[in-house]
Write an enzyme that holds these catalytic residues in place. Structure first.
Site, PDB file in Angstrom:
ATOM      1  N   ARG A   1      12.094   0.373   0.312  1.00  0.00           N
ATOM      2  CA  ARG A   1      12.113   0.509   1.722  1.00  0.00           C
ATOM      3  C   ARG A   1      13.119  -0.530   2.944  1.00  0.00           C
ATOM      4  O   ARG A   1      12.809  -1.828   2.965  1.00  0.00           O
ATOM      5  CB  ARG A   1      10.795   0.641   2.441  1.00  0.00           C
ATOM      6  CG  ARG A   1       9.889   1.559   1.628  1.00  0.00           C
ATOM      7  CD  ARG A   1      10.727   2.988   2.512  1.00  0.00           C
ATOM      8  NE  ARG A   1      10.212   4.396   2.012  1.00  0.00           N
ATOM      9  CZ  ARG A   1      10.157   4.900   0.709  1.00  0.00           C
ATOM     10  NH1 ARG A   1      11.302   4.614  -0.089  1.00  0.00           N
ATOM     11  NH2 ARG A   1       9.614   5.875   0.493  1.00  0.00           N
TER      12      ARG A   1
ATOM     13  N   HIS B   1      19.705   6.549   1.187  1.00  0.00           N
ATOM     14  CA  HIS B   1      18.900   6.810   0.594  1.00  0.00           C
ATOM     15  C   HIS B   1      18.088   8.030  -0.998  1.00  0.00           C
ATOM     16  O   HIS B   1      18.065   8.952  -0.779  1.00  0.00           O
ATOM     17  CB  HIS B   1      17.535   7.309   1.110  1.00  0.00           C
ATOM     18  CG  HIS B   1      16.317   7.019   0.322  1.00  0.00           C
ATOM     19  ND1 HIS B   1      15.336   6.701   1.580  1.00  0.00           N
ATOM     20  CD2 HIS B   1      15.876   6.665  -0.877  1.00  0.00           C
ATOM     21  CE1 HIS B   1      14.150   6.778   1.245  1.00  0.00           C
ATOM     22  NE2 HIS B   1      14.260   6.986   0.096  1.00  0.00           N
TER      23      HIS B   1
HETATM   24  P1  NDP Z   1       4.143   1.117  -8.232  1.00  0.00           P
HETATM   25  O1  NDP Z   1       3.291   1.325  -6.856  1.00  0.00           O
HETATM   26  O2  NDP Z   1       4.224   1.564  -8.883  1.00  0.00           O
HETATM   27  O3  NDP Z   1       4.390  -0.712  -7.503  1.00  0.00           O
HETATM   28  C1  NDP Z   1       5.107  -0.947  -6.638  1.00  0.00           C
HETATM   29  C2  NDP Z   1       4.803  -3.014  -6.644  1.00  0.00           C
HETATM   30  O4  NDP Z   1       5.800  -3.216  -5.468  1.00  0.00           O
HETATM   31  C3  NDP Z   1       3.650  -3.541  -7.257  1.00  0.00           C
HETATM   32  O5  NDP Z   1       4.127  -3.894  -8.545  1.00  0.00           O
HETATM   33  C4  NDP Z   1       2.992  -4.273  -6.682  1.00  0.00           C
HETATM   34  O6  NDP Z   1       1.931  -4.978  -6.622  1.00  0.00           O
HETATM   35  C5  NDP Z   1       3.969  -4.902  -5.918  1.00  0.00           C
HETATM   36  N1  NDP Z   1       3.549  -5.180  -4.117  1.00  0.00           N
HETATM   37  C6  NDP Z   1       2.884  -3.847  -3.543  1.00  0.00           C
HETATM   38  N2  NDP Z   1       2.758  -4.856  -2.552  1.00  0.00           N
HETATM   39  C7  NDP Z   1       2.822  -5.873  -2.993  1.00  0.00           C
HETATM   40  C8  NDP Z   1       3.604  -7.571  -1.829  1.00  0.00           C
HETATM   41  N3  NDP Z   1       2.747  -7.501  -0.635  1.00  0.00           N
HETATM   42  N4  NDP Z   1       4.297  -8.225  -2.387  1.00  0.00           N
HETATM   43  C9  NDP Z   1       4.565  -8.389  -3.805  1.00  0.00           C
HETATM   44  N5  NDP Z   1       4.518  -6.967  -4.167  1.00  0.00           N
HETATM   45  C10 NDP Z   1       3.761  -6.293  -3.588  1.00  0.00           C
HETATM   46  O7  NDP Z   1       5.436   1.932  -6.648  1.00  0.00           O
HETATM   47  P2  NDP Z   1       6.709   2.512  -7.368  1.00  0.00           P
HETATM   48  O8  NDP Z   1       7.529   1.595  -8.416  1.00  0.00           O
HETATM   49  O9  NDP Z   1       6.543   4.126  -7.831  1.00  0.00           O
HETATM   50  O10 NDP Z   1       7.717   2.637  -6.280  1.00  0.00           O
HETATM   51  C11 NDP Z   1       8.008   1.243  -5.449  1.00  0.00           C
HETATM   52  C12 NDP Z   1       8.487   1.996  -4.046  1.00  0.00           C
HETATM   53  O11 NDP Z   1       9.381   2.103  -4.323  1.00  0.00           O
HETATM   54  C13 NDP Z   1       8.126   2.942  -3.593  1.00  0.00           C
HETATM   55  O12 NDP Z   1       6.888   2.250  -2.643  1.00  0.00           O
HETATM   56  C14 NDP Z   1       9.177   3.369  -2.638  1.00  0.00           C
HETATM   57  O13 NDP Z   1       8.710   2.791  -1.596  1.00  0.00           O
HETATM   58  C15 NDP Z   1      10.475   3.272  -3.190  1.00  0.00           C
HETATM   59  N6  NDP Z   1      11.615   3.894  -3.930  1.00  0.00           N
HETATM   60  C16 NDP Z   1      12.497   4.082  -3.093  1.00  0.00           C
HETATM   61  C17 NDP Z   1      12.858   5.165  -3.532  1.00  0.00           C
HETATM   62  C18 NDP Z   1      14.574   5.687  -3.037  1.00  0.00           C
HETATM   63  O14 NDP Z   1      15.556   6.695  -3.169  1.00  0.00           O
HETATM   64  N7  NDP Z   1      15.243   4.083  -2.992  1.00  0.00           N
HETATM   65  C19 NDP Z   1      12.602   6.242  -4.716  1.00  0.00           C
HETATM   66  C20 NDP Z   1      11.531   5.643  -5.395  1.00  0.00           C
HETATM   67  C21 NDP Z   1      11.107   4.873  -4.459  1.00  0.00           C
HETATM   68  P3  NDP Z   1       0.696  -4.875  -8.094  1.00  0.00           P
HETATM   69  O15 NDP Z   1       1.623  -4.623  -9.531  1.00  0.00           O
HETATM   70  O16 NDP Z   1       0.034  -6.084  -8.022  1.00  0.00           O
HETATM   71  O17 NDP Z   1       0.516  -4.118  -7.742  1.00  0.00           O
HETATM   72  C1  OXD Z   2      10.387   7.890  -2.999  1.00  0.00           C
HETATM   73  C2  OXD Z   2      11.445   7.614  -2.277  1.00  0.00           C
HETATM   74  O1  OXD Z   2       9.426   7.071  -2.394  1.00  0.00           O
HETATM   75  O2  OXD Z   2      11.961   8.287  -2.700  1.00  0.00           O
HETATM   76  O3  OXD Z   2      10.480   8.907  -3.626  1.00  0.00           O
HETATM   77  O4  OXD Z   2      11.899   6.651  -1.622  1.00  0.00           O
END
Ligand code: NDP
Ligand code: OXD
Length: 308
Positions: A223, A271
């Site tokens: 993000r 995006h």
């Molecule tokens: P998950 O919830 O499965 O994983 C999130 C990861 O981030 C976990 O390892 C979590 O830690 C870690 N995390 C959360 N807070 C923090 C922090 N403060 N400091 C360090 N690490 C942190 O999410 P996804 O993998 O499914 O998706 C991740 C993000 O990708 C989404 O939230 C979205 O914003 C973005 N995204 C973007 C897309 C795009 O097209 N650009 C498409 C899809 C998603 P922990 O393991 O300890 O919980």
């Molecule tokens: C998602 C994205 O969060 O598309 O799924 O960014």
């Protein structure tokens, strides 16, 4: 059972309705806006600000993507309403491709060779073993863990960072403040795949960007809000960072006058790193609705206090 789908693109909303109706033939599935003001379940992606004022959701709200930040910010989200996010459902492989493409471009010096071609220069640049090129993945959840493993399979040294301690095969995982210092200091390329939460907002500011090795490359596929844009521009302008690949921004679409568009060290994508795959995601959500109807717990439940 009543299900409402809210998507900013009407045609996409209709596709969602079709996919859900096929899988849950007993349900009445409607695309928002609709005349109904009550539903058992809703599936939403960036709905209008008055969504929760106009629709009472009885059982569960599903986010149509992985990141739920847009829903948590929306006024009137009922405090007790369970919110469930998408887990992978075809996004992991897209995210792997996006990040692998960038890693190879940077590691194999694609920009330098492109410049040399423009200058008609025949010159073989030094080759560095991928094992010597450490890639840090910030956020090793559903998507980040797959990216980390794919990069590792290509021979890169991969390290990960998460909010809580994690273990990933062949990947040195860090967490906590001391972990962060070492993690950032080692990351020649830093891939952001953590959610936008109060903890991650503006996390990558001048101070933390300066903790990366000189000449590092940033890939933000998470993000825009995780990065302070002015601080990133300053780090790029002074050469502390070699470049950045940015798929997400504070304001989307990226305003036409934004300096990222024309910055020589920035690659911009709209995006698109990983799009929601509607049929796979509808199958995942339909399966969870069936579980909930049977009184079973489902995975992917958002913890409101953590923000993801
Ligand atoms: P998950 O919830 O499965 O994983 C999130 C990861 O981030 C976990 O390892 C979590 O830690 C870690 N995390 C959360 N807070 C923090 C922090 N403060 N400091 C360090 N690490 C942190 O999410 P996804 O993998 O499914 O998706 C991740 C993000 O990708 C989404 O939230 C979205 O914003 C973005 N995204 C973007 C897309 C795009 O097209 N650009 C498409 C899809 C998603 P922990 O393991 O300890 O919980
Ligand atoms: C998602 C994205 O969060 O598309 O799924 O960014």
């Amino acid at each position: 059972m009543k299900i409402v789908i809210a998507h900013p693109n009407a045609a996409t909303g209709e596709r969602w309705c079709h996919e859900l109706s096929q899988r849950l033939p007993q349900a009445q599935v409607r695309s928002w806006p609709t005349d109904c003001s009550e539903a058992d379940y809703a599936i939403a992606w960036k709905p209008a600000d008055d969504f929760f004022q106009r629709l009472r959701i009885g059982k569960t709200l599903f986010c149509a993507g992985a990141g739920v930040d847009h829903l948590l910010r929306l006024p009137g989200l009922p405090a007790q309403l369970p919110l469930v996010r998408v887990e992978d459902a075809g996004m992991g492989i897209q995210m792997v491709h996006y990040c692998v493409l960038e890693a190879l471009r940077v590691h194999r010096r694609d920009d330098d060779y492109a410049r040399q071609q423009r200058e008609r220069t025949w010159h073989e640049l030094d080759y560095e073993s991928p094992a010597a090129f450490t890639i840090g993945v910030f956020g090793i959840g559903a998507l980040g863990a797959q990216v980390a493993q794919a990069l590792r399979a290509l021979g890169f040294t991969v390290i990960g960072y998460s909010r809580s301690p994690r273990e990933l095969d062949g990947v040195r995982c860090y967490s906590g403040d001391t972990g962060l210092t070492e993690f950032l200091a080692r990351s020649r390329m830093l891939v952001l795949l953590a959610p936008h939460t109060p903890d991650t907002e503006n996390f990558f500011n001048q101070r933390r960007l300066a903790m990366l090795p000189n000449g590092a490359w940033l890939v933000n596929a998470a993000r825009g809000a995780l990065v302070v844009e002015q601080d990133l521009l300053a780090a790029l302008d002074c050469g502390a960072l070699a470049g950045a690949t940015l798929d997400v921004f504070h304001t989307e679409p990226l305003p036409t006058q934004h300096p990222f568009w024309t910055h020589p060290r920035v690659r911009v994508t709209p995006h698109c790193a990983a799009a929601t795959v509607i049929d796979e995601t509808a199958a995942q959500i339909a399966g969870k609705i069936e579980q909930l109807e049977r009184g079973e717990p489902v995975s992917g439940l958002v913890d409101r206090r953590r923000g993801y």
